[in-house]
Motif scaffolding. Structure first.
Motif, PDB file in Angstrom:
ATOM      1  N   SER A 197     -10.278   5.579  -2.385  1.00  0.00           N
ATOM      2  CA  SER A 197      -9.092   4.746  -2.296  1.00  0.00           C
ATOM      3  C   SER A 197      -9.142   3.693  -3.371  1.00  0.00           C
ATOM      4  O   SER A 197     -10.175   3.394  -3.939  1.00  0.00           O
ATOM      5  CB  SER A 197      -8.986   4.073  -0.918  1.00  0.00           C
ATOM      6  N   ALA A 198      -7.982   3.097  -3.639  1.00  0.00           N
ATOM      7  CA  ALA A 198      -7.909   2.066  -4.664  1.00  0.00           C
ATOM      8  C   ALA A 198      -8.619   0.801  -4.245  1.00  0.00           C
ATOM      9  O   ALA A 198      -8.802  -0.097  -5.025  1.00  0.00           O
ATOM     10  CB  ALA A 198      -6.440   1.761  -4.977  1.00  0.00           C
ATOM     11  N   GLN A 199      -9.033   0.677  -3.019  1.00  0.00           N
ATOM     12  CA  GLN A 199      -9.684  -0.534  -2.564  1.00  0.00           C
ATOM     13  C   GLN A 199     -11.164  -0.320  -2.287  1.00  0.00           C
ATOM     14  O   GLN A 199     -11.782  -1.039  -1.513  1.00  0.00           O
ATOM     15  CB  GLN A 199      -9.008  -1.075  -1.300  1.00  0.00           C
ATOM     16  N   GLY A 200     -11.783   0.633  -2.924  1.00  0.00           N
ATOM     17  CA  GLY A 200     -13.206   0.808  -2.723  1.00  0.00           C
ATOM     18  C   GLY A 200     -13.500   1.719  -1.557  1.00  0.00           C
ATOM     19  O   GLY A 200     -12.664   2.485  -1.110  1.00  0.00           O
ATOM     20  N   PRO A 223       7.196  -7.463   0.436  1.00  0.00           N
ATOM     21  CA  PRO A 223       6.248  -8.288   1.197  1.00  0.00           C
ATOM     22  C   PRO A 223       4.859  -7.658   1.204  1.00  0.00           C
ATOM     23  O   PRO A 223       4.702  -6.433   1.203  1.00  0.00           O
ATOM     24  CB  PRO A 223       6.852  -8.298   2.605  1.00  0.00           C
ATOM     25  N   ALA A 224       3.864  -8.520   1.195  1.00  0.00           N
ATOM     26  CA  ALA A 224       2.477  -8.057   1.240  1.00  0.00           C
ATOM     27  C   ALA A 224       1.674  -9.028   2.105  1.00  0.00           C
ATOM     28  O   ALA A 224       1.796 -10.243   1.948  1.00  0.00           O
ATOM     29  CB  ALA A 224       1.886  -7.980  -0.156  1.00  0.00           C
ATOM     30  N   GLU A 226       0.829  -1.202   0.000  1.00  0.00           N
ATOM     31  CA  GLU A 226       0.000   0.000   0.000  1.00  0.00           C
ATOM     32  C   GLU A 226       0.866   1.256   0.000  1.00  0.00           C
ATOM     33  O   GLU A 226       0.529   2.261  -0.631  1.00  0.00           O
ATOM     34  CB  GLU A 226      -0.922  -0.009   1.216  1.00  0.00           C
ATOM     35  N   GLU A 227       2.009   1.174   0.689  1.00  0.00           N
ATOM     36  CA  GLU A 227       2.926   2.322   0.726  1.00  0.00           C
ATOM     37  C   GLU A 227       3.471   2.625  -0.669  1.00  0.00           C
ATOM     38  O   GLU A 227       3.564   3.793  -1.070  1.00  0.00           O
ATOM     39  CB  GLU A 227       4.077   2.038   1.683  1.00  0.00           C
TER      40      GLU A 227
END
Length: 259
Positions: free
Chosen positions: A159-162, A249-250, A140-141
């Motif tokens: 936001s990009a996630q709704g 990493p995610a 996300e960063e």
């Protein structure tokens, strides 16, 4: 930025990154041969193919015309039917699915409540719904550098996630609880690897549908070079090893909803 044509650019590199999560999602679904599995936002077909290989009858729902063609090509002789649709508009009958899966796709739905209601409609009486969503963190960063620059220019506070916190089990319980589902969730890890920061920028951002959609605006405003330089700097400083390889990493949530 919610109205993205996911067929733009080349989503295939990102699709390959998400394959390990697709495997975890399909494993968690405990799919049995002959079950009807619906893959929402099927992308390049990761989930659809894995489910079909377990003997499921699969419907891949994808809104991007180019990606529908990709799925048809890679599915070969598997029992996969590809249809045009979205999470909020699934062209299937009430109660016709045993399992509905969405790998980092429904999280982009413009209307989360409508998407969850539609998925619940299609789920059978004993149906189950499973989805993955990004947890706040390193990935996300990185993408946030691009998103914030676009937001500065457009004034878009989305936001990009709704419009909901898809990474929160309580949020999912609220969305699905009224349809008779209970949600459990686990946190999983994923590593996105590229040969260099420059490759990450080109293949995971510039060629990604989000990049193809937003870069002309950033270039016109004179911001694109700045965003590129900052993104490569952050990748280099934090996630690039001595070999030059990026290992980003995610963490993600894997949610299972059952009636």
């Amino acid at each position: 930025m919610s109205q993205i044509d996911w067929g733009l650019g080349s989503y295939e590199a990102t699709g390959a990154d998400l394959l390990p999560a697709a495997r975890e999602l399909v494993d968690a679904a405990a799919i049995r041969p002959g079950e009807h599995v619906v893959d929402i936002g099927a992308g390049t077909g990761n989930v659809a193919l894995l489910a079909a290989d377990l003997g499921a009858r699969v419907t891949a729902v994808e809104s991007a015309a180019r990606l529908r063609e990709v799925i048809r090509e890679v599915s070969g002789e598997r029992d996969v039917t590809v249809v045009d649709g979205t999470a909020a508009s699934i062209p299937l009958a009430d109660g016709s699915a045993d399992v509905l899966l969405s790998n980092f796709a429904v999280i982009f739905a413009p209307d989360p409540a409508a998407a969850m209601a539609e998925m619940a409609r299609v789920a059978g009486p004993q149906g189950r719904i499973l989805l993955t969503s990004w947890l706040p963190g390193d990935i996300e960063e990185v993408i946030g550098l691009l998103v914030r620059a676009v937001r500065d220019l457009t004034g878009d506070g989305g936001s990009a996630q709704g419009r909901v916190g898809w990474h929160g089990p309580d949020v999912l319980n609220d969305l699905l609880g009224e349809h008779g589902f209970e949600v459990s969730a686990t946190t999983n890890d994923l590593i996105i690897t590229t040969s260099s920061p420059q490759e990450y920028w080109q293949t995971r951002i510039a060629d990604h549908p989000l990049g193809v959609t937003t870069f002309p605006m950033l270039e016109q405003a004179g911001r694109l070079d700045e965003v590129r330089a900052r993104t490569i700097d952050v990748l280099t400083e934090r996630w690039t090893g001595t070999s030059g390889e990026v290992r980003l990493p995610a963490q993600y949530l894997l949610a299972v909803a059952t009636r």
